[in-house]
Every structure is written in C-alpha cells, then in structure tokens.
Enzyme design. Structure first.
Site, PDB file in Angstrom:
ATOM      1  N   GLN A 135       0.832  -1.219   0.000  1.00  0.00           N
ATOM      2  CA  GLN A 135       0.000   0.000   0.000  1.00  0.00           C
ATOM      3  C   GLN A 135       0.862   1.264   0.000  1.00  0.00           C
ATOM      4  O   GLN A 135       0.530   2.252   0.654  1.00  0.00           O
ATOM      5  CB  GLN A 135      -0.938  -0.003   1.215  1.00  0.00           C
ATOM      6  N   SER A 136       1.962   1.246  -0.728  1.00  0.00           N
ATOM      7  CA  SER A 136       2.880   2.387  -0.715  1.00  0.00           C
ATOM      8  C   SER A 136       2.261   3.629  -1.357  1.00  0.00           C
ATOM      9  O   SER A 136       1.868   3.612  -2.524  1.00  0.00           O
ATOM     10  CB  SER A 136       4.155   2.011  -1.471  1.00  0.00           C
TER      11      SER A 136
END
Ligand code: PLP
Length: 340
Positions: free
Chosen positions: A75-76
């Site tokens: 989930q960068s």
C-alpha cells in the site's frame, strides 16, 4: 538559502494550506492545534512524496533517464505518487512491492494505492516476499532494464535520500514563510516518520535558516534510537548536498517517539483507529491507517499525557495517504472506538 540551482520539476500545487483546528483544540483541551495540509499536494490524491519527487524526477531528467525504478510496501503512497510523477514527464516506471504486512485482507492486496498504481499504469509491478532486500532487488532490476537499452534511475524506498529530502527543505521554507505571514509562532511541529526523508528535510531546512522550531517524528516502524540515528544521518547528508556544514544539525535536535507503532508497520492499532475517526468527525479531514493515523495518535496521546501546555501551539504535518483507507475497510467498518 538557495535551492534554485538544483534540478527540479513542478508537481506540488502549493503552498499547501496551514489551518487551525478549532473543534479538536477545544475537545482535547490542550495546546492550539494547527494542520499543514501536505495531503493536498495535488498529484494523484497527493501526499508528502510529491515534494520529494520534484527533486528526484528533476534529477532523473537531468541525467537523461528513461525509466524510473522504485519500491515500497503493497500500500505504498510513495509508489503511487512516483508512477504519477513519472507519467507526467514521459518516463516509464517499474515498481517492486514488498508484502511487508503479513495476514492482510483482500482489500489490502487489491484496493487503495494498488488499484491506483494499476490505473496509473507502471510498466511492471512485481510483488516480493516480506523481508526481501528491496534496495538490492532494485539494483538487480536496473541491470535487467539496462540490458534492454533503458536508462534506469533508482529512487530508494520513500524517496528518502539527500535529493528527495530537498522537497522537505523546501517545505520548511514554505512553512516558515506562512508562519511569518500569519505571525504565528508554533512551539512544536509533529508528523509521522518512516523512511526519514520528511523529517531530515524539515530539520535541514529549519537548521539552515536558523529558525527555532522543534520537530517530533512519530515513528511508524523503527524503534526510537534507530529512527533518530537514521534521520540524523540523512539530515547531515542533506545539508552537505546543499553545500552547508553538516554540524548545523546537532544530534539532540533529532527526536522520534516510537510509542505508537503497535505490533508493526502497517498493522492497525486502537489509537490509530481512534485518531482517524476523531479528526474525520471533528474537522472533516481524513488521515491514513499506516502513517498519519499513527502520527496523529501520537499527538493525541501526548496531549492526554500532559506533554504540552495549554499555551503551546502545535502544527501537525499531514503527510497524506488517505486512499490507503480503502485497503483497510474491515479495520474501520463496524468500529465505534470513538463517538462524539
Ligand atoms: C511516506 C509517508 C510518510 C513518512 O515519510 P518519510 O519521509 O518516509 O519518513 C508519512 N506519511 C505518509 C502518508 C507517507 O506516505
């Protein structure tokens, strides 16, 4: 201090707003709370990486790169903003995603930032196991791309090197100008700290302008002494990159608090859930579950512990990431940790 000789592209819609939070200030009955809206930098839902990418993409273009390579957790927010920034300047991107958070839900692996990564359209998105040496994997990937005739440019995780940190040197100058204009004299600046570029850039900018503004990083991953040492080293490197004396930053000005990490990076905590709900329900502002939610939980926790006086004026730097909430639907549905 001059930044104008350094390669840079324009990405940030700014200056980002600096706002007072009257409802939350009243509710918590502590210091005056202000928020610097770096969630509103404007690039593909925004966030702090946009500022770093102005200098990183600028440097990549100056070096004649054709292809940006970077890495992050699934989930960068950094990966999302990097693909968007590269698209704007006609550069291809390849990204490596580490499955850093074990035991996550379907949404974590498919929604939120990852959905946006897919829409933004990197040339390749590869998912690697937790614990992979991601920066080494980037170097390997760069060799493959070079063999294909590309000119790869590696951006480290979080965009946190002495070039990326310049984005927060610039942000510090922007904030100081706003404070002077508003005649506001804050006593603390607080934000979530991870890969360290944000805090290092802020500290370098504050030190280089001889401004007095203590910075407190709320760690989302590493323990206090390690986080502080990493921030300190990058602050020194950033000052040197600017041609300044690295002694401008003293070690004791680098302060991190690791009491709000919980079980680990990206793993929800009750105080994060409360912080996200509280800011949403009092001020209509959305935080994120991995960084700014834990950072804000730190601010709330410290207020309740009496860390600040009522005369203090605290600025929370909102570093963005709210689209990550869609990767954490089950964490927030049916929870009522906070009720007004
Ligand atoms: C990356 C990130 C941070 C941490 O910034 P660093 O420069 O990596 O320390 C904080 N908040 C959000 C939303 C982020 O994406």
């Amino acid at each position: 201090m001059l930044l104008s000789h350094l390669p840079r592209v324009k990405l940030v819609q700014g200056p980002t707003p600096l706002e007072f939070l009257p409802n939350l200030t009243q509710l918590l009955n502590g210091p005056e709370i202000y928020i610097k809206r770096d969630d509103a930098t404007g690039l593909a839902t925004g966030g702090n990486k946009t500022r770093k990418l102005e200098f990183l993409i600028g440097d990549a273009l100056a070096q004649g790169a054709t292809h940006i390579l970077t890495q992050g957790a699934t989930q960068s927010n950094h990966v999302r903003q990097t693909i968007a920034a590269a698209n704007k300047f006609g550069l291809k991107t390849s990204v490596l995603l580490e499955q850093r958070v074990g035991d996550a839900t379907d949404e974590y692996y498919n929604n939120g930032n990852l959905l946006l990564d897919e829409i933004l359209g990197a040339s390749s998105i590869e998912v690697l196991a937790s614990g992979t040496d991601m920066n080494a994997a980037l170097v390997e990937k760069a060799k493959v791309l070079e063999a294909q005739g590309e000119r790869p440019y590696i951006i480290p995780g979080g965009g946190s090197n002495a070039i990326g940190a310049l984005g927060y040197v610039s942000a510090a100058i922007e904030l100081i100008n706003q404070l002077n204009h508003l005649q506001l004299n804050p006593t603390h600046l607080i934000h979530a700290t991870g890969s360290t570029g944000t805090q290092a850039g802020l500290l370098a900018g504050i030190a280089a302008t001889h401004s007095h503004l203590p910075v407190l990083g709320i760690s989302v991953r590493a323990e206090k002494s390690k986080q502080e040492e990493n921030v300190y080293q990058l602050t020194r490197a950033t000052l040197e990159h600017l041609g300044l004396d690295s002694k401008l930053i003293s070690r004791e000005k680098v302060v991190a608090n690791s009491d709000y990490v919980g079980e680990g990076y990206g793993i929800p905590t009750p105080s994060m859930i409360e912080a996200v709900q509280l800011l949403a329900r009092t001020e209509g502002i959305l935080l994120d579950p991995v960084y700014s939610g834990k950072g804000f939980a730190g601010l709330i926790g410290l207020i309740r512990q009496g860390y600040f006086t009522k005369n203090d004026r605290v600025i929370f730097l909102h570093t963005g990431g709210a689209v990550g909430l869609f990767g954490y639907r089950t964490t927030f549905s049916h929870t009522s940790a906070y009720r007004l």
